[in-house]
Design a protein around this motif. Structure first.
Motif, PDB file in Angstrom:
ATOM      1  N   LYS A  82       0.828  -1.207   0.000  1.00  0.00           N
ATOM      2  CA  LYS A  82       0.000   0.000   0.000  1.00  0.00           C
ATOM      3  C   LYS A  82       0.863   1.258   0.000  1.00  0.00           C
ATOM      4  CE  LYS A  82      -1.983   1.247   3.830  1.00  0.00           C
ATOM      5  NZ  LYS A  82      -2.900   1.299   5.001  1.00  0.00           N
TER       6      LYS A  82
ATOM      7  N   GLN B 192       1.572   4.272  -3.119  1.00  0.00           N
ATOM      8  CA  GLN B 192       1.477   5.716  -2.919  1.00  0.00           C
ATOM      9  C   GLN B 192       2.811   6.412  -3.196  1.00  0.00           C
ATOM     10  OE1 GLN B 192      -1.391   7.279  -2.379  1.00  0.00           O
ATOM     11  NE2 GLN B 192      -2.397   5.280  -2.438  1.00  0.00           N
TER      12      GLN B 192
ATOM     13  N   ASP C 149      -4.697  10.790   5.240  1.00  0.00           N
ATOM     14  CA  ASP C 149      -5.715  10.220   4.360  1.00  0.00           C
ATOM     15  C   ASP C 149      -5.390   8.776   3.996  1.00  0.00           C
ATOM     16  OD1 ASP C 149      -8.175  10.726   2.890  1.00  0.00           O
ATOM     17  OD2 ASP C 149      -6.965  10.450   1.093  1.00  0.00           O
TER      18      ASP C 149
ATOM     19  N   PRO D  76      -8.535   6.474   5.252  1.00  0.00           N
ATOM     20  CA  PRO D  76      -9.103   6.967   3.995  1.00  0.00           C
ATOM     21  C   PRO D  76     -10.420   7.714   4.183  1.00  0.00           C
ATOM     22  CG  PRO D  76      -8.313   4.720   3.728  1.00  0.00           C
ATOM     23  CD  PRO D  76      -8.239   5.038   5.193  1.00  0.00           C
ATOM     24  N   GLY D  77     -10.504   8.876   3.566  1.00  0.00           N
ATOM     25  CA  GLY D  77     -11.716   9.682   3.628  1.00  0.00           C
ATOM     26  C   GLY D  77     -11.775  10.650   4.785  1.00  0.00           C
TER      27      GLY D  77
ATOM     28  N   LEU E  63     -10.988  11.666  -3.679  1.00  0.00           N
ATOM     29  CA  LEU E  63     -11.698  10.556  -4.304  1.00  0.00           C
ATOM     30  C   LEU E  63     -11.323   9.228  -3.649  1.00  0.00           C
ATOM     31  CD1 LEU E  63     -11.304  11.726  -8.001  1.00  0.00           C
ATOM     32  CD2 LEU E  63     -13.242  12.095  -6.464  1.00  0.00           C
ATOM     33  N   GLU E  64     -10.036   9.021  -3.469  1.00  0.00           N
ATOM     34  CA  GLU E  64      -9.505   7.874  -2.742  1.00  0.00           C
ATOM     35  C   GLU E  64      -8.042   8.180  -2.466  1.00  0.00           C
ATOM     36  OE1 GLU E  64      -7.985   4.580  -5.974  1.00  0.00           O
ATOM     37  OE2 GLU E  64     -10.098   4.525  -5.431  1.00  0.00           O
ATOM     38  N   PRO E  65      -7.378   7.461  -1.555  1.00  0.00           N
ATOM     39  CA  PRO E  65      -5.981   7.775  -1.242  1.00  0.00           C
ATOM     40  C   PRO E  65      -5.110   7.833  -2.502  1.00  0.00           C
ATOM     41  CG  PRO E  65      -6.830   6.217   0.359  1.00  0.00           C
ATOM     42  CD  PRO E  65      -7.904   6.404  -0.669  1.00  0.00           C
TER      43      PRO E  65
ATOM     44  N   TYR F 124      -5.549   9.998  -4.904  1.00  0.00           N
ATOM     45  CA  TYR F 124      -6.283  10.591  -6.014  1.00  0.00           C
ATOM     46  C   TYR F 124      -7.236  11.669  -5.510  1.00  0.00           C
ATOM     47  CZ  TYR F 124      -4.509   6.659  -8.703  1.00  0.00           C
ATOM     48  OH  TYR F 124      -3.678   5.745  -9.310  1.00  0.00           O
TER      49      TYR F 124
ATOM     50  N   LYS G 239     -13.342   4.789  -8.945  1.00  0.00           N
ATOM     51  CA  LYS G 239     -13.348   3.334  -8.829  1.00  0.00           C
ATOM     52  C   LYS G 239     -13.331   2.666 -10.192  1.00  0.00           C
ATOM     53  CE  LYS G 239     -13.635   3.472  -4.334  1.00  0.00           C
ATOM     54  NZ  LYS G 239     -12.456   3.091  -3.504  1.00  0.00           N
TER      55      LYS G 239
END
Length: 263
Positions: free
Chosen positions: A90, A94, A161, A165-166, A184-186, A188, A204
């Motif tokens: 993960k 990133q 984040d 997330p979020g 939008l998501e980690p 992004y 997604k």
């Protein structure tokens, strides 16, 4: 025969066909083997007849199980097994995104400013000397402190984040202007500031956009490496190197440049 290395199997119906050979009615299956002439043709039996190749960085490679093709730009490349741990993978995802984006910005900035310098439009230093330039509106120490504060703030928000997330899109998490960034998501972020054209709103299902970004980012990282090597060997900017090469393409190449630098 189905091939197992780096493939995903697809089952398809096995059909049959009949034709006349040497005056006899011959029935063949889709594999081409003659079937029993007295038996009823089998038209709907299922079997594995072909395999769909998954693109890998090395043709025929069997990708590791933790790289299952769901990540953008996943071609099974992890010879050292660094991504076996899901948590580490993960972070690596990133880290690659950040390096790709910095490399794309760096290549664009270097080429643009170097073009302005070579054409004489602006009196700019060559890119590898730009950091030593003294600015009249602020001291070097002041600029460094301001950069550390701003970059530290952004990186801290990005870290938070990723961990949760979020969390940075919740009301009050970003000085009351969370909607302007709308994560939008980690990895992004979005919103009118970071996504003014409204591309990939449904992150997604934005696999094509993610793939394009990661491919261009990896190419930019290679380009940055080339620019570093050029600067070290030739002590000139990329546009200067290009102009010199075009002046005599057959004799001023990377081979001659490296040979002359080592002698």
């Amino acid at each position: 025969m189905a091939v197992t290395v780096g493939k995903v199997f697809l089952a398809q119906p096995c059909t049959s066909a009949s034709f006349i050979a040497n005056g006899k009615h011959v029935h063949r299956s889709s594999f081409g083997f003659a079937a029993n002439p007295g038996a009823a043709p089998l038209r709907h039996s299922w079997t594995v007849v072909r395999a769909q190749e998954r693109p890998t960085w090395l043709p025929g490679l069997d990708p590791p199980p933790y790289l299952n093709g769901t990540l953008a730009g996943d071609y099974g490349f992890d010879p050292l097994g660094l991504g076996e741990d899901p948590e580490s993978l993960k972070w690596f995802v990133q880290a690659e995104l950040v390096h790709c984006r910095f490399a794309m910005a760096g290549v664009a900035g270097i080429l643009f400013t170097d073009l302005l310098r070579v054409t004489g439009i602006s009196n700019l230093p060559v890119w590898y000397e730009a950091g030593a330039v003294k600015f009249g509106f602020a001291s070097t120490k002041t600029l460094f402190i301001v950069q550390m504060i701003l970059m530290g703030f952004v990186e801290t928000k990005r870290y938070m984040d990723i961990v949760n997330p979020g969390s940075q899109a919740k009301e009050g998490a970003f000085l009351g202007i969370e909607a302007a960034f709308e994560g939008l998501e980690p990895g992004y972020p979005g919103g009118p500031i970071l996504n003014p054209l409204g591309l990939a709103k449904d992150i997604k299902n934005a696999h094509d956009w993610k793939l394009k970004e990661i491919k261009n980012g990896r190419l930019a990282m290679i380009a940055m490496l080339g620019i570093f090597v050029q600067a070290s060997v030739t002590h000139a900017g990329p546009i200067d190197n290009l102009v010199e090469h075009l002046s005599n393409p057959w004799h001023k190449t990377i081979v001659q440049t490296l040979a002359n630098s080592s002698s």
